[in-house]
Design an enzyme around this catalytic site. Structure first.
Site, PDB file in Angstrom:
ATOM      1  N   ASP A 162       0.835  -1.210   0.000  1.00  0.00           N
ATOM      2  CA  ASP A 162       0.000   0.000   0.000  1.00  0.00           C
ATOM      3  C   ASP A 162       0.858   1.245   0.000  1.00  0.00           C
ATOM      4  OD1 ASP A 162      -2.064   1.799   0.304  1.00  0.00           O
ATOM      5  OD2 ASP A 162      -2.682   1.118   2.279  1.00  0.00           O
TER       6      ASP A 162
ATOM      7  N   GLU B 143      -2.447  10.570   0.610  1.00  0.00           N
ATOM      8  CA  GLU B 143      -3.665   9.746   0.564  1.00  0.00           C
ATOM      9  C   GLU B 143      -3.994   9.152   1.918  1.00  0.00           C
ATOM     10  OE1 GLU B 143      -6.315   6.318   0.178  1.00  0.00           O
ATOM     11  OE2 GLU B 143      -4.249   6.243   0.892  1.00  0.00           O
ATOM     12  N   GLU B 144      -2.977   8.804   2.690  1.00  0.00           N
ATOM     13  CA  GLU B 144      -3.227   8.118   3.964  1.00  0.00           C
ATOM     14  C   GLU B 144      -3.748   9.059   5.056  1.00  0.00           C
ATOM     15  OE1 GLU B 144      -3.426   5.057   4.217  1.00  0.00           O
ATOM     16  OE2 GLU B 144      -2.043   4.095   2.825  1.00  0.00           O
TER      17      GLU B 144
END
Ligand SMILES: *[C@@H]1O[C@H](CO)[C@@H](O)[C@H](O)[C@H]1NC(C)=O
Length: 411
Positions: free
Chosen positions: A145, A179-180
């Protein structure tokens, strides 16, 4: 808002030392060593959210050395930073935009995108070639990820260009930061897309996130609330003289957990995680204040307002129990996010996690796919099998070709 852009490098001819892949399923793909080495470099560079500078610089160099035109898009300094966010070195943060060369600034119709930040902590790269069943397993933060997707996407586009299966001008790569945490990288790209010269006319966007090689038909929405219960302090021997904030909070949160907050056949039930609960000052004092922080995974739409609908239900449940005790602060988030899963040859599924898909505005078709499993993604054992990584390259190639054919009306 003016986008600050920097032409990173002119294009260089595509690496010519790659070989035609063999058709036999047992033979390794010709791009194996290039893929492994790219993935290794990406994973080795720590890029926990807010510290993505080094990995961004690596990508620009890597891409421009291999025939892509790359640009960087600086983000404004982050707002809404949580207290526990480590802003690290405070070096500039930027998205990386790239086009298969040689032309600068074509107007692509298909966007291939993923994110280059990871969750903390950084975990070093390691590789094991002596798994019981002969698999090679590659571990480290981001190996799944989403650096598995980043590497597989770059390899897929490179291969399609090399095999002359696509017109290089039709495709664009985008690797975003943030994004996280807040999705600020993708939101910034989305907000400023019209300032690209010329702006891309996106018909499809392919988002890389771990889906175990399945094509996602969508994912759940999200919301978050901080629930504060207020009581009245007093001696614990005389509970009727005070009002226990912890008791009120516990009863309220259980009611929320038990409530029907919305479900759908496609996405299942809306679920609640009570991530933090705290309150009181001592065991023999009636607590005056207690706080719970909850996150919900929303199983209903619409995308724009599904989160707000569930938040309203949470408020109603709590207010219904105690009109005055609760103070409820929420981030409304979003409802279910639908994705296209019409590409033949894939198993399909829905995902229970959030992505950048909804942060890119527009009426393009949206695909969500990537190698590796979300079940290891944020854990200490984050790892991916080499064969899954390679399958990811093939999967992205298929989806890109499908999106282009679809857009050209060839399906
Ligand atoms: C959804 O919730 C209902 C009722 O609360 C329960 O019976 C059902 O098993 C749940 N479904 C899933 C997929 O968890």
């Amino acid at each position: 808002m003016k986008v600050v852009r920097l032409l990173a490098s002119a294009s260089i001819a595509l690496a010519s030392n790659l070989q035609i892949p063999l058709d036999s399923s047992s033979a390794p793909p010709s791009y194996r060593s290039e893929l492994v080495s790219l993935h290794k470099s990406l994973v080795e560079i720590s890029s926990v959210t807010y510290t993505e500078n080094a990995v961004g610089n690596f990508l620009v160099k890597y891409l421009t050395e291999r025939g892509f035109v790359a640009e960087i898009e600086f983000l404004p300094p982050p707002d809404h930073v949580a207290l526990d966010d480590d802003l690290g070195d405070r070096k500039p943060r930027f998205n990386v935009l790239a086009w298969p060369g040689p032309k600068h600034h074509p107007a692509p119709t298909v966007l291939v995108t993923s994110h280059i930040d990871t969750v903390p902590p950084h975990i070093p790269y390691s590789r094991s070639d002596d798994e019981p069943n002969g698999d090679t397993v590659i571990a480290g933060r981001g190996s799944v990820d989403a650096k598995g997707s980043v590497a597989a996407q770059i390899m897929a586009v490179s291969e399609l260009v090399r095999e002359k299966k696509i017109n290089p001008e039709d495709v664009m790569l985008l690797f975003v930061v943030g994004e996280e945490r807040t999705g600020d990288g993708m939101r910034y790209f989305s907000d400023t897309i019209s300032e690209l010269d010329p702006p891309p006319n996106l018909k499809a966007a392919i988002f890389g996130e771990p889906t175990e090689g399945k094509l996602a038909c969508g994912h759940k929405g999200y919301f978050g609330c901080t629930i504060t219960a207020h009581g009245k302090a007093g001696h614990s021997g005389y509970p009727w003289l005070g009002k226990s904030a912890t008791e009120t909070l516990i009863r309220g949160v259980v009611k929320v957990l038990d409530a029907d907050l919305g479900s759908s056949e496609k996405f299942g039930n809306t679920t609640i995680n009570v991530g933090i609960i705290e309150g009181g000052v001592a065991s023999n004092v009636i607590p005056e204040k207690a706080v719970a922080r909850i996150a919900g995974r929303v199983a209903i739409g619409p995308e724009e307002s599904g989160g707000a609908i569930v938040v309203e239900r949470v408020r109603r449940v709590l207010k219904g129990m105690d009109e005055d005790a609760f103070e409820i602060e929420c981030v409304n988030g979003y409802g279910v996010v639908e994705c296209a899963c019409d590409v033949p040859g894939f198993d399909t599924a829905t995902m229970n996690y959030g992505t950048d898909v909804h942060n890119l505005a527009g009426d393009h078709k949206r695909y969500l796919y990537g190698p590796g499993s979300i079940f290891v993604a944020h854990g200490a054992d984050e790892a991916i099998k080499l064969k899954d990584l390679e399958q990811g390259v093939e999967g992205f190639k298929k989806i890109i070709l499908h999106a282009l054919a679809d857009e050209a009306g060839e399906l």
